[in-house]
Design an enzyme around this catalytic site. Structure first.
Site, PDB file in Angstrom:
ATOM      1  N   HIS A 143       1.414  11.816  -8.890  1.00 33.64           N
ATOM      2  CA  HIS A 143       2.246  11.279  -9.982  1.00 33.64           C
ATOM      3  C   HIS A 143       1.719  11.800 -11.321  1.00 33.64           C
ATOM      4  O   HIS A 143       2.475  12.206 -12.197  1.00 33.64           O
ATOM      5  CB  HIS A 143       2.202   9.738 -10.016  1.00 33.64           C
TER       6      HIS A 143
ATOM      7  N   CYS B  51       7.672   7.085  -5.161  1.00 33.23           N
ATOM      8  CA  CYS B  51       7.459   7.552  -6.540  1.00 33.23           C
ATOM      9  C   CYS B  51       7.157   9.053  -6.548  1.00 33.23           C
ATOM     10  O   CYS B  51       7.695   9.792  -7.366  1.00 33.23           O
ATOM     11  CB  CYS B  51       6.324   6.775  -7.206  1.00 33.23           C
TER      12      CYS B  51
ATOM     13  N   HIS C 113       0.230   3.668  -4.733  1.00 30.10           N
ATOM     14  CA  HIS C 113       0.176   4.984  -4.069  1.00 30.10           C
ATOM     15  C   HIS C 113       1.501   5.311  -3.387  1.00 30.10           C
ATOM     16  O   HIS C 113       1.536   5.832  -2.264  1.00 30.10           O
ATOM     17  CB  HIS C 113      -0.958   5.014  -3.039  1.00 30.10           C
ATOM     18  N   SER C 114       2.591   5.016  -4.067  1.00 29.38           N
ATOM     19  CA  SER C 114       3.915   5.116  -3.452  1.00 29.38           C
ATOM     20  C   SER C 114       4.385   6.552  -3.184  1.00 29.38           C
ATOM     21  O   SER C 114       4.348   7.412  -4.063  1.00 29.38           O
ATOM     22  CB  SER C 114       4.916   4.417  -4.378  1.00 29.38           C
ATOM     23  N   ASN C 115       4.845   6.773  -1.943  1.00 29.62           N
ATOM     24  CA  ASN C 115       5.484   8.056  -1.592  1.00 29.62           C
ATOM     25  C   ASN C 115       6.846   8.185  -2.254  1.00 29.62           C
ATOM     26  O   ASN C 115       7.288   9.277  -2.597  1.00 29.62           O
ATOM     27  CB  ASN C 115       5.720   8.152  -0.082  1.00 29.62           C
TER      28      ASN C 115
END
Ligand SMILES: *Cc1c(COP(=O)(O)O)cnc(C)c1O
Length: 351
Positions: free
Chosen positions: A116, A79, A75-77
């Site tokens: 994403h 990315c 759940h990367s910000n």
């Protein structure tokens, strides 16, 4: 200094506001608290990565890249903001994200994973130990097909990326001058370290008198994190032609406000509720909640003087609130939180 001549693409809405938090200050019995709203940088819900990407993307554009390849947590910000930046510049993106197993693909898409997906990134999920090899294969494959991929490391924490936070420090200093306030401390969440390295390089170069306090979001790593960030401060200073010396005392990291990356612990839930109830301010469970938990604890324990002015740097990430809705509801109702380690975390396996 090279900040004014570095290649840069404009992606963020700058300057971001610096606002007072009178109710939270009162609740915590002083010091004076301000919030620097880098959650409002505006690139796909905003966040700190937009500032780094202005410089990183400029480098990718100069090198004529057509693909950006990067990775981070599920759940990367980072990315999210990288995909958004690439899309604005008409580039393709491949993400190699870490998950509980290779090919992890949940039934429901939420939070950053949904973003994403909506932006059409090519998404791969792998166990952390498999992601390096997979990333190398993807890079090779793209080159073999005649593309020109540009690799960005997790969080964009290179001297080019950290330049974004040296410039942010300049912005903070100029807002302090405008408001006529003397800022004593800046508290922020620290992860891959580029934000802190840029801020520390900046505060020293501009002789701002602001002490930068990083709060770790991934639990204790002993002196390793301090050393890594100290090295990045030095590389960033060299890159920007800042004439500064940085030693261990300049890199302050509190590592007691996160048990593990992305874990939902009670102190973070309390921080989220308090910021929301007192200031209508939404913070995120992975990063800014740790920083706020640290700020609350430091205020309660008398770390600051009552007449100090402390800036809380809101680094964004709020899209991640929603995947944490179950434990946050339970906390708000005064019940035990149903889980601490999220299902999408590589650490959730074998719980
Ligand atoms: C990435 C991130 C951070 C940490 O920044 P680093 O430069 O990686 O240390 C803090 N807050 C949020 C919301 C982030 O996404």
């Amino acid at each position: 200094m090279r900040l004014n001549t570095l290649p840069r693409v404009r992606l963020a809405n700058l300057p971001t506001p610096m606002q007072e938090m009178p109710n939270l200050s009162k609740e915590l019995g002083g010091p004076k608290l301000l919030v620097k709203r880098d959650d409002l940088t505006g690139l796909a819900f905003g966040g700190n990565k937009a500032r780094k990407l202005e410089f990183l993307m400029a480098d990718a554009v100069e090198k004529k890249a057509d693909y950006i390849v990067t990775g981070a947590g599920f759940h990367s910000n980072w990315c999210t903001q990288t995909v958004a930046a690439a899309r604005r510049l008409g580039m393709e993106v491949v993400l190699v994200k870490s998950g509980p197993k290779d090919g992890y693909d949940p039934k429901e898409y939420d939070g950053n994973q949904l973003l994403h997906f909506l932006m059409g990134a090519e998404i791969h999920v792998a166990r952390p130990e498999n992601s390096k090899k997979l990333t190398e294969e993807i890079m090779e494959d793209l080159r073999a097909k005649g593309h020109n991929p540009y690799y960005m490391p997790v969080g964009g924490s290179t001297p080019i990326g950290a330049a974004g936070y040296a410039t942010a420090m300049l912005e903070i200093v100029s807002q302090a001058v405008e408001k006529g306030v003397k800022i004593d401390y800046l508290v922020h969440a620290t992860g891959s370290g580029g934000t802190q390295a840029g801020l520390v390089a900046g505060t020293k170069a501009f002789n701002s008198g602001i002490k930068v306090l990083g709060v770790s979001t991934g639990g204790p790593t002993g002196g390793r994190r301090t050393e890594r960030i100290m090295n990045l401060v030095k590389e960033t200073a060299d890159f920007l032609e800042f004439d500064i010396v940085c030693d261990e005392d300049d890199v302050n990291i509190f590592d007691e406000y996160a048990e593990g990356y992305g874990y939902m612990i009670e102190g973070k839930a309390e921080a989220i509720k308090l910021a929301a109830e007192k200031e209508g301010l939404m913070i995120d469970p992975v990063y800014t909640a740790s920083a706020m938990m640290g700020l609350i604890d430091l205020c309660r324990n008398g770390f600051f003087k009552p007449d100090d002015t402390v800036v809380f740097l809101h680094t964004g990430g709020t899209a991640a609130l929603f995947p944490y809705k179950e434990p946050l509801k339970a906390y708000g109702l005064g019940k035990d939180m149903p889980w601490k380690i999220p299902e999408w975390s590589p650490s959730s396996v074998g719980q």
